[in-house]
Design an enzyme around this catalytic site. Structure first.
Site, mmCIF file in Angstrom:
data_model
loop_
_atom_site.group_PDB
_atom_site.id
_atom_site.type_symbol
_atom_site.label_atom_id
_atom_site.label_comp_id
_atom_site.label_asym_id
_atom_site.label_seq_id
_atom_site.Cartn_x
_atom_site.Cartn_y
_atom_site.Cartn_z
ATOM 1 N N SER A 137 0.841 -1.201 0.000
ATOM 2 C CA SER A 137 0.000 0.000 0.000
ATOM 3 C C SER A 137 0.869 1.241 0.000
ATOM 4 O O SER A 137 1.993 1.234 0.545
ATOM 5 C CB SER A 137 -0.864 -0.012 1.273
ATOM 6 O OG SER A 137 -1.387 1.271 1.508
ATOM 7 N N TYR A 159 -1.806 -1.198 10.936
ATOM 8 C CA TYR A 159 -2.062 -1.682 9.572
ATOM 9 C C TYR A 159 -0.855 -1.387 8.677
ATOM 10 O O TYR A 159 -0.319 -2.266 8.005
ATOM 11 C CB TYR A 159 -3.330 -1.028 9.001
ATOM 12 C CG TYR A 159 -3.482 -1.262 7.515
ATOM 13 C CD1 TYR A 159 -3.823 -2.515 7.023
ATOM 14 C CD2 TYR A 159 -3.238 -0.232 6.594
ATOM 15 C CE1 TYR A 159 -3.931 -2.734 5.649
ATOM 16 C CE2 TYR A 159 -3.340 -0.444 5.230
ATOM 17 C CZ TYR A 159 -3.691 -1.695 4.753
ATOM 18 O OH TYR A 159 -3.785 -1.915 3.392
ATOM 19 N N LYS A 201 2.270 -3.820 6.624
ATOM 20 C CA LYS A 201 2.707 -3.779 5.210
ATOM 21 C C LYS A 201 4.212 -3.547 5.123
ATOM 22 O O LYS A 201 4.899 -4.171 4.312
ATOM 23 C CB LYS A 201 1.932 -2.690 4.451
ATOM 24 C CG LYS A 201 0.424 -2.925 4.347
ATOM 25 C CD LYS A 201 0.061 -4.172 3.550
ATOM 26 C CE LYS A 201 -1.437 -4.358 3.420
ATOM 27 N NZ LYS A 201 -1.822 -5.671 2.863
#
Ligand code: NAD
Ligand code: UDP
Length: 337
Positions: free
Chosen positions: A125, A149, A153
């Site tokens: 992302s 979150y 990643k």
């Protein structure tokens, strides 16, 4: 061609990628625990493509089902979408996020290693660019994260790099998505958030369909053209096609490479509201609200590396994205229910 395992294949980007893979002649197996999706989404994939997907309802944390999938199918490569993805929720439930995203990826990589499948396309992302890099973001900028979150990643990208360093047979593409919106032009599949949408476009479509009274615009005092936040929105079908190009690149390129998937153009919240109203002839009421914690003023991609190395470029414009998002929502006011 060959058979591709798609984790999280019943979700928003996963279903669109199933369609493009099937249309390009690939066979597809899906593992999804349906925690954020509905099995009807895969029936719609069949309706669009007239082709079958081998569906396994199960969890990527479950090594038994992963083993069964690799035993029962000759998998050539994996596209790994399955993850928890809500930034705010990740702050509330960090352990869930680290477990599903990181431990889940480790289970999957172990199964791949065991069955000697060493090609992976991973959903990263733009959030990995953190808050300190200036846009446009380039793949070689330093990575950081401000919430669990995003941290998952960043960590997974690092794990994949270390894996390649340990065994140069791996071929890995880390795709850093900017802001996927839009839907398949059939209106049969699209984004189907649970509860109140966190993201801009599903919120707008829910205002348009009458489920929400007005859009809260999170800040109009950023240092941008009109004061609202700027993002690089990309049509989900273009994004899906980027996965096919990435898969093809893995045929003759080992390594662990990152690619931005965006359009390279930034649009403000007001730009999106205006474009949506113009192409769809509906009014979007809005109110200015305070800034949302953790948001940055602008984020958009430098897209040259994907163009050069993947021979991929986004094709659809902001009006296509607004039209297709609305077509999906108006035909499916309650998602797949
Ligand atoms: P989504 O929630 O629609 O799809 C994810 C799918 O994974 C869902 O169908 C869910 O049921 C499944 N899943 C979750 N946990 C699982 C588990 N433990 N085992 C098996 N299946 C599981 O999300 P999406 O928007 O399609 O996103 C796909 C990927 O792209 C995610 O990794 C996400 O982090 C990443 N991404 C998304 C965006 C975005 O804005 N949509 C942006 C950047 C990156
Ligand atoms: N945004 C907004 N209202 C909403 C949701 C989002 O004003 O209800 C803004 C947000 O501040 C950001 C842009 O829209 O500037 C895109 O937000 P989204 O959550 O879709 O993507 P992200 O911030 O993760 O890039």
């Amino acid at each position: 061609m060959g058979k591709i395992l798609i984790t999280g294949g019943a979700g928003y980007i996963g279903t669109h990628t199933c369609v493009e893979l099937l249309n390009s002649g690939y066979e597809v197996a899906v593992i999804d625990n349906l925690s954020n999706s509905d099995r009807k989404s895969l029936e719609r994939v069949k309706q669009i493509t007239s082709k079958e997907v081998s569906f396994y309802e199960g969890d990527i944390l479950d090594s038994d089902i992963l083993g069964r999938i690799f035993e029962e199918n000759k998998i050539d490569a994996v596209i790994h979408f399955a993850a928890l993805k809500a930034v705010g929720e990740s702050v509330e439930k960090p352990l869930d996020y680290y477990k599903v995203n990181i431990a889940g990826t480790l289970e999957l990589l172990n199964a791949m290693k065991k069955y000697n499948v060493k090609k992976m396309v991973f959903s990263s992302s733009a959030t990995v660019y953190g808050v300190n890099n200036p846009a446009p973001y380039k793949e070689d900028m330093p990575l950081s994260a401000t919430n669990p979150y995003g941290t998952t990643k960043v960590f997974i990208e690092r794990i994949l790099d270390d894996l390649y360093t340990s065994d140069n047979d791996w071929a890995i593409a880390k795709l850093r998505y900017f802001n996927p919106i839009g839907a398949h032009e059939s209106g049969l599949i699209g984004e189907n958030p649970n509860g109140i949408p966190n993201n801009l476009m599903p919120f707008i479509t829910q205002v348009a369909v009458g489920k929400r009274e007005y859009l809260g615009v999170f800040g109009d005092d950023y240092e941008t053209r009109d004061g609202t936040g700027v993002r690089d929105y990309i049509h989900v079908v273009d994004l899906s096609l980027g996965h096919i190009k990435a898969l093809e690149s893995l045929e003759n390129k080992k390594g662990s490479e990152a690619y931005n998937l965006g359009t390279g153009k930034g649009y403000s919240v007001f730009d999106i509201v205006k474009a949506f109203e113009k192409v769809n002839h509906v009014e979007i009421k809005y109110e200015i609200m305070p800034r949302r914690a953790g948001d940055i003023a602008e984020s958009y991609a430098d897209v040259k590396k994907a163009e050069r190395e993947l021979k991929w470029k986004a094709d659809k414009d902001i009006e296509d994205m607004c039209r297709d998002s609305w077509n999906w929502q108006k035909n499916n006011p309650n998602g797949y229910k």
